[in-house]
Design a protein around this motif. Structure first.
Motif, PDB file in Angstrom:
ATOM      1  N   VAL A 120     -10.307 -27.964  12.871  1.00 36.55           N
ATOM      2  CA  VAL A 120      -9.204 -27.281  13.541  1.00 36.55           C
ATOM      3  C   VAL A 120      -8.264 -26.656  12.515  1.00 36.55           C
ATOM      4  CG1 VAL A 120      -7.141 -27.652  14.972  1.00 36.55           C
ATOM      5  CG2 VAL A 120      -9.334 -28.635  15.672  1.00 36.55           C
ATOM      6  N   LEU A 121      -7.964 -27.391  11.439  1.00 35.50           N
ATOM      7  CA  LEU A 121      -7.111 -26.856  10.377  1.00 35.50           C
ATOM      8  C   LEU A 121      -7.746 -25.638   9.708  1.00 35.50           C
ATOM      9  CD1 LEU A 121      -5.708 -30.090   8.681  1.00 35.50           C
ATOM     10  CD2 LEU A 121      -4.447 -28.407  10.040  1.00 35.50           C
ATOM     11  N   LEU A 122      -9.033 -25.718   9.449  1.00 38.68           N
ATOM     12  CA  LEU A 122      -9.749 -24.602   8.832  1.00 38.68           C
ATOM     13  C   LEU A 122      -9.710 -23.369   9.737  1.00 38.68           C
ATOM     14  CD1 LEU A 122     -11.503 -23.428   6.556  1.00 38.68           C
ATOM     15  CD2 LEU A 122     -13.492 -24.347   7.765  1.00 38.68           C
ATOM     16  N   VAL A 123      -9.962 -23.553  10.998  1.00 40.28           N
ATOM     17  CA  VAL A 123      -9.917 -22.446  11.958  1.00 40.28           C
ATOM     18  C   VAL A 123      -8.505 -21.864  12.020  1.00 40.28           C
ATOM     19  CG1 VAL A 123     -10.117 -21.846  14.414  1.00 40.28           C
ATOM     20  CG2 VAL A 123     -11.901 -23.207  13.312  1.00 40.28           C
ATOM     21  N   ALA A 124      -7.502 -22.725  11.998  1.00 44.47           N
ATOM     22  CA  ALA A 124      -6.107 -22.257  12.033  1.00 44.47           C
ATOM     23  C   ALA A 124      -5.796 -21.406  10.799  1.00 44.47           C
ATOM     24  CB  ALA A 124      -5.150 -23.438  12.132  1.00 44.47           C
ATOM     25  N   VAL A 125      -6.251 -21.825   9.626  1.00 44.49           N
ATOM     26  CA  VAL A 125      -6.024 -21.057   8.392  1.00 44.49           C
ATOM     27  C   VAL A 125      -6.741 -19.709   8.480  1.00 44.49           C
ATOM     28  CG1 VAL A 125      -6.570 -20.974   5.918  1.00 44.49           C
ATOM     29  CG2 VAL A 125      -5.555 -23.037   6.897  1.00 44.49           C
ATOM     30  N   LEU A 126      -7.971 -19.705   8.969  1.00 48.66           N
ATOM     31  CA  LEU A 126      -8.733 -18.455   9.094  1.00 48.66           C
ATOM     32  C   LEU A 126      -8.063 -17.497  10.079  1.00 48.66           C
ATOM     33  CD1 LEU A 126     -12.372 -19.889   9.080  1.00 48.66           C
ATOM     34  CD2 LEU A 126     -11.159 -18.766   7.191  1.00 48.66           C
ATOM     35  N   ILE A 127      -7.543 -18.022  11.167  1.00 42.87           N
ATOM     36  CA  ILE A 127      -6.839 -17.189  12.149  1.00 42.87           C
ATOM     37  C   ILE A 127      -5.535 -16.675  11.549  1.00 42.87           C
ATOM     38  CG2 ILE A 127      -5.605 -17.220  14.361  1.00 42.87           C
ATOM     39  CD1 ILE A 127      -7.834 -19.143  15.370  1.00 42.87           C
ATOM     40  N   TYR A 128      -4.816 -17.536  10.854  1.00 42.36           N
ATOM     41  CA  TYR A 128      -3.558 -17.113  10.221  1.00 42.36           C
ATOM     42  C   TYR A 128      -3.808 -15.978   9.221  1.00 42.36           C
ATOM     43  CZ  TYR A 128       0.729 -17.238   7.479  1.00 42.36           C
ATOM     44  OH  TYR A 128       1.875 -16.890   6.841  1.00 42.36           O
ATOM     45  N   ALA A 129      -4.864 -16.088   8.425  1.00 41.43           N
ATOM     46  CA  ALA A 129      -5.191 -15.037   7.456  1.00 41.43           C
ATOM     47  C   ALA A 129      -5.445 -13.706   8.176  1.00 41.43           C
ATOM     48  CB  ALA A 129      -6.406 -15.424   6.622  1.00 41.43           C
ATOM     49  N   ALA A 130      -6.076 -13.769   9.328  1.00 37.45           N
ATOM     50  CA  ALA A 130      -6.389 -12.548  10.087  1.00 37.45           C
ATOM     51  C   ALA A 130      -5.125 -11.846  10.587  1.00 37.45           C
ATOM     52  CB  ALA A 130      -7.310 -12.880  11.260  1.00 37.45           C
ATOM     53  N   THR A 131      -4.012 -12.574  10.687  1.00 43.30           N
ATOM     54  CA  THR A 131      -2.764 -11.969  11.180  1.00 43.30           C
ATOM     55  C   THR A 131      -1.976 -11.254  10.078  1.00 43.30           C
ATOM     56  OG1 THR A 131      -1.387 -13.931  10.803  1.00 43.30           O
ATOM     57  CG2 THR A 131      -2.549 -13.786  12.932  1.00 43.30           C
ATOM     58  N   LYS A 132      -2.412 -11.380   8.820  1.00 39.07           N
ATOM     59  CA  LYS A 132      -1.721 -10.739   7.704  1.00 39.07           C
ATOM     60  C   LYS A 132      -1.875  -9.212   7.805  1.00 39.07           C
ATOM     61  CE  LYS A 132      -0.121 -14.201   5.397  1.00 39.07           C
ATOM     62  NZ  LYS A 132       1.307 -14.365   5.350  1.00 39.07           N
ATOM     63  N   PRO A 133      -0.967  -8.449   7.169  1.00 42.21           N
ATOM     64  CA  PRO A 133      -1.034  -6.989   7.243  1.00 42.21           C
ATOM     65  C   PRO A 133      -2.359  -6.424   6.732  1.00 42.21           C
ATOM     66  CG  PRO A 133       1.038  -7.703   6.261  1.00 42.21           C
ATOM     67  CD  PRO A 133       0.179  -8.923   6.391  1.00 42.21           C
ATOM     68  N   ASP A 134      -2.749  -5.287   7.296  1.00 42.58           N
ATOM     69  CA  ASP A 134      -4.009  -4.635   6.931  1.00 42.58           C
ATOM     70  C   ASP A 134      -3.885  -3.798   5.661  1.00 42.58           C
ATOM     71  OD1 ASP A 134      -5.351  -5.710   9.111  1.00 42.58           O
ATOM     72  OD2 ASP A 134      -4.779  -4.044  10.416  1.00 42.58           O
ATOM     73  N   THR A 135      -2.676  -3.684   5.122  1.00 41.36           N
ATOM     74  CA  THR A 135      -2.459  -2.940   3.882  1.00 41.36           C
ATOM     75  C   THR A 135      -1.540  -3.751   2.977  1.00 41.36           C
ATOM     76  OG1 THR A 135      -0.545  -1.769   4.774  1.00 41.36           O
ATOM     77  CG2 THR A 135      -2.697  -0.679   5.011  1.00 41.36           C
ATOM     78  N   PHE A 136      -1.521  -3.379   1.702  1.00 38.70           N
ATOM     79  CA  PHE A 136      -0.613  -4.022   0.763  1.00 38.70           C
ATOM     80  C   PHE A 136       0.071  -2.951  -0.072  1.00 38.70           C
ATOM     81  CE2 PHE A 136      -4.008  -3.130  -2.108  1.00 38.70           C
ATOM     82  CZ  PHE A 136      -3.402  -3.017  -3.365  1.00 38.70           C
ATOM     83  N   ARG A 137       1.183  -3.326  -0.680  1.00 38.26           N
ATOM     84  CA  ARG A 137       1.906  -2.452  -1.605  1.00 38.26           C
ATOM     85  C   ARG A 137       2.662  -3.333  -2.585  1.00 38.26           C
ATOM     86  NH1 ARG A 137       3.684   2.938  -1.645  1.00 38.26           N
ATOM     87  NH2 ARG A 137       5.475   3.282  -2.995  1.00 38.26           N
ATOM     88  N   VAL A 138       2.495  -3.042  -3.861  1.00 42.04           N
ATOM     89  CA  VAL A 138       3.230  -3.716  -4.924  1.00 42.04           C
ATOM     90  C   VAL A 138       3.899  -2.621  -5.732  1.00 42.04           C
ATOM     91  CG1 VAL A 138       3.043  -5.132  -7.009  1.00 42.04           C
ATOM     92  CG2 VAL A 138       1.588  -5.632  -5.044  1.00 42.04           C
ATOM     93  N   GLN A 139       5.200  -2.765  -6.009  1.00 40.21           N
ATOM     94  CA  GLN A 139       5.872  -1.750  -6.809  1.00 40.21           C
ATOM     95  C   GLN A 139       6.966  -2.350  -7.658  1.00 40.21           C
ATOM     96  OE1 GLN A 139       7.376   1.056  -3.845  1.00 40.21           O
ATOM     97  NE2 GLN A 139       9.457   0.513  -4.427  1.00 40.21           N
ATOM     98  N   ARG A 140       7.243  -1.652  -8.759  1.00 40.21           N
ATOM     99  CA  ARG A 140       8.318  -2.002  -9.665  1.00 40.21           C
ATOM    100  C   ARG A 140       8.964  -0.706 -10.141  1.00 40.21           C
ATOM    101  NH1 ARG A 140       6.872  -6.228  -7.874  1.00 40.21           N
ATOM    102  NH2 ARG A 140       6.701  -8.234  -8.940  1.00 40.21           N
ATOM    103  N   SER A 141      10.240  -0.788 -10.525  1.00 35.46           N
ATOM    104  CA  SER A 141      10.980   0.377 -11.013  1.00 35.46           C
ATOM    105  C   SER A 141      11.719   0.022 -12.287  1.00 35.46           C
ATOM    106  CB  SER A 141      11.986   0.856  -9.968  1.00 35.46           C
ATOM    107  OG  SER A 141      11.336   1.300  -8.808  1.00 35.46           O
ATOM    108  N   ILE A 142      12.041   1.069 -13.046  1.00 34.17           N
ATOM    109  CA  ILE A 142      12.816   0.904 -14.270  1.00 34.17           C
ATOM    110  C   ILE A 142      13.624   2.180 -14.500  1.00 34.17           C
ATOM    111  CG2 ILE A 142      11.095   1.828 -15.889  1.00 34.17           C
ATOM    112  CD1 ILE A 142      11.838  -0.550 -17.753  1.00 34.17           C
ATOM    113  N   SER A 143      14.769   2.030 -15.133  1.00 33.12           N
ATOM    114  CA  SER A 143      15.577   3.180 -15.513  1.00 33.12           C
ATOM    115  C   SER A 143      15.262   3.514 -16.963  1.00 33.12           C
ATOM    116  CB  SER A 143      17.059   2.857 -15.347  1.00 33.12           C
ATOM    117  OG  SER A 143      17.831   3.979 -15.708  1.00 33.12           O
TER     118      SER A 143
END
Length: 175
Positions: free
Chosen positions: A11-34
């Motif tokens: 049940v815990l494994l299934v819950a983790v797999l379902i939770y992962a499926a709810t994560k966003p379908d895209t990602f973005r990582v960014q940083r800035s500097i002056s």
């Protein structure tokens, strides 16, 4: 007792797999500097992949990696390919869009995992300095969502972006 334990674990494994499926379908990582330099000074340092590799933190991961350049000397059509150790992997980057305020690079990773992402640099004048933002974004397939439960993409990539931007700042401010 053991049967109950296996049921709870399942049940815990299934819950983790379902939770992962709810994560966003895209990602973005960014940083800035002056950077204390004009966009016109910084632009060619990014737009030429030969020069970009002099300040990129990724180059320090495996100094012995194989590198190849092809296509245009700079700007759209410029291509950089690499193959290195297990930390740096194998891939290809190609500039697909180049304007004084934005450079877009198509990233094709081959090893250790296949992925297609976009690397974006934006340059925004701010008085006598320039705000440089480096971002990577793309799809987040299910396996990436699952891996994201134990390791953060932002933490994995963000530090290297900060190192790279500091390198870019040092080079640009010397000019």
């Amino acid at each position: 007792m053991i049967k109950t334990l296996f049921i709870v674990l399942a049940v815990l494994l299934v819950a983790v797999l379902i939770y992962a499926a709810t994560k966003p379908d895209t990602f973005r990582v960014q940083r800035s500097i002056s950077v204390e330099a004009s966009p016109e000074t910084i632009f060619p340092l990014i737009n030429d992949l030969h020069i970009m590799q002099t300040w990129s933190a990724w180059e320090k991961v495996d100094p012995d990696m194989k590198r190849a350049y092809s296509g245009a000397a700079s700007g759209p059509g410029a291509v950089y390919e690499w193959e290195g150790n297990k930390e740096i992997g194998q891939g290809r980057m190609a500039i697909i869009e180049s304007a004084p305020s934005r450079i877009m690079i198509k990233m094709d990773f081959i090893k250790p995992f296949a992925a297609q992402n976009t690397l974006e640099f934006t340059l925004q004048a701010d008085g006598g300095s320039t705000r440089v933002t480096q971002a990577i974004f793309g799809p987040s397939p299910y396996l990436s969502k699952l891996m994201g439960l134990v390791c953060s993409m932002d933490k994995m990539i963000g530090g290297k972006f900060e190192e790279s931007l500091a390198g870019l700042k040092a080079v640009a401010e010397k000019q």
